[in-house]
Design a protein around this motif. Sequence first.
Motif, short mmCIF file in Angstrom:
data_model
loop_
_atom_site.label_atom_id
_atom_site.label_comp_id
_atom_site.label_asym_id
_atom_site.label_seq_id
_atom_site.Cartn_x
_atom_site.Cartn_y
_atom_site.Cartn_z
N LEU A 56 -4.19 -4.09 10.83
CA LEU A 56 -3.13 -3.82 9.86
C LEU A 56 -2.52 -5.12 9.33
O LEU A 56 -2.21 -5.23 8.15
CB LEU A 56 -2.04 -2.94 10.46
CG LEU A 56 -2.38 -1.46 10.64
CD1 LEU A 56 -1.17 -0.71 11.18
CD2 LEU A 56 -2.85 -0.84 9.33
N VAL A 57 -2.35 -6.10 10.20
CA VAL A 57 -1.82 -7.39 9.76
C VAL A 57 -2.75 -8.01 8.72
O VAL A 57 -2.30 -8.55 7.69
CB VAL A 57 -1.62 -8.35 10.95
CG1 VAL A 57 -1.30 -9.76 10.47
CG2 VAL A 57 -0.50 -7.84 11.85
N VAL A 100 -2.22 -6.24 5.44
CA VAL A 100 -0.94 -6.62 4.82
C VAL A 100 -1.04 -8.01 4.21
O VAL A 100 -0.56 -8.26 3.10
CB VAL A 100 0.20 -6.53 5.87
CG1 VAL A 100 1.48 -7.14 5.33
CG2 VAL A 100 0.44 -5.07 6.26
N VAL A 120 4.91 -5.99 11.70
CA VAL A 120 3.75 -5.10 11.60
C VAL A 120 2.91 -5.20 12.88
O VAL A 120 2.44 -4.19 13.41
CB VAL A 120 2.90 -5.47 10.36
CG1 VAL A 120 1.60 -4.67 10.34
CG2 VAL A 120 3.69 -5.23 9.09
N ARG A 177 1.65 1.63 14.95
CA ARG A 177 1.64 2.70 13.97
C ARG A 177 1.22 4.03 14.59
O ARG A 177 1.65 5.10 14.13
CB ARG A 177 0.69 2.35 12.81
CG ARG A 177 0.86 3.32 11.63
CD ARG A 177 -0.17 3.12 10.56
NE ARG A 177 0.08 4.00 9.42
CZ ARG A 177 -0.87 4.45 8.61
NH1 ARG A 177 -2.14 4.09 8.79
NH2 ARG A 177 -0.58 5.25 7.60
N ASP A 228 -5.56 1.05 6.98
CA ASP A 228 -4.52 0.88 5.96
C ASP A 228 -4.65 1.97 4.91
O ASP A 228 -4.99 1.73 3.75
CB ASP A 228 -4.66 -0.51 5.32
CG ASP A 228 -3.53 -0.80 4.35
OD1 ASP A 228 -2.39 -0.38 4.63
OD2 ASP A 228 -3.78 -1.45 3.32
N PRO A 258 0.47 1.39 5.07
CA PRO A 258 1.20 0.28 5.69
C PRO A 258 1.34 -0.96 4.80
O PRO A 258 2.42 -1.57 4.76
CB PRO A 258 0.36 -0.02 6.94
CG PRO A 258 -0.23 1.30 7.30
CD PRO A 258 -0.54 1.95 5.98
N SER A 259 0.29 -1.34 4.08
CA SER A 259 0.41 -2.53 3.23
C SER A 259 1.40 -2.30 2.10
O SER A 259 2.09 -3.23 1.66
CB SER A 259 -0.96 -2.94 2.67
OG SER A 259 -1.51 -1.91 1.87
N ALA A 297 4.84 -2.64 3.55
CA ALA A 297 5.12 -4.06 3.75
C ALA A 297 5.47 -4.76 2.43
O ALA A 297 6.39 -5.59 2.38
CB ALA A 297 3.93 -4.74 4.41
N GLN A 323 8.01 2.89 8.54
CA GLN A 323 8.70 1.91 7.69
C GLN A 323 10.11 1.65 8.21
O GLN A 323 10.59 0.51 8.18
CB GLN A 323 8.74 2.41 6.25
CG GLN A 323 9.43 1.47 5.28
CD GLN A 323 9.28 1.92 3.84
OE1 GLN A 323 8.24 1.72 3.22
NE2 GLN A 323 10.32 2.56 3.31
N LEU A 348 9.95 -0.86 10.96
CA LEU A 348 9.78 -2.22 10.45
C LEU A 348 11.11 -2.77 9.95
O LEU A 348 11.49 -3.91 10.26
CB LEU A 348 8.75 -2.23 9.31
CG LEU A 348 7.31 -1.87 9.66
CD1 LEU A 348 6.45 -1.89 8.39
CD2 LEU A 348 6.73 -2.81 10.71
#
Length: 214
Positions: free
Chosen positions: A11-12, A15, A29, A34, A49, A63-64, A67, A91, A94
Amino acid sequence: MSGAAHSAEALVRAVRAAGVRDERLLGAVRATPRAAFVPTGHRADAHRDIPLPIGHGQVTTQPSLSALMIDGLALSGDEHVLEVGTGLGFQTALLATLAADVVTVELRPDLAEQARRNLAGQGLRNVELRVGDGSGGVPERAPYDAVVVSAAFPEVPAPLSAQLRPGGRLVQPVGPGGREQVVSFLRTARGLEPRRVLTPACFVRLRGRYGFDS
């Protein structure tokens, strides 16, 4: 690398690929599982994602995309944040990691209850979750340093603009629902001013007194 760590790094990477460079946000993240915020039957896809269904014809925000929206708020760590549309709380988690506290409003009671459990499971204590019409904000907790709206409307509802302090930022998908531009706004002495389009996206409609009819 464990499976959970591998999923977080996937996921990172997504993003980062979307254009986010804020290391605090990337760290949030990485640190927020998640899988703890998606329906049980979709946990195998939590590292991907992609949006995932949560009922009521709705999906989680990719997710992106979450972010990117948070990145548009330019959080430094001491903000009082309003979130409209809690969903299942990813979200929100985060935001809670990156800001001082979060007031979040979810229209649907069953989603709010799931989000409440999800957030409690992660030990997040700086979130106030309310059930109701988020289009009018939460005036008794205003002013906010930042506002993020996870549903689409052709303009920013007047109460949300009014509850944002001068110098504060607001991010909202602007459009009819289904084809939007996600826009970052700044509250100035002249009112709410659009600063930049963050990305095109597809969102459900903002329902409520200051949105579309429920």
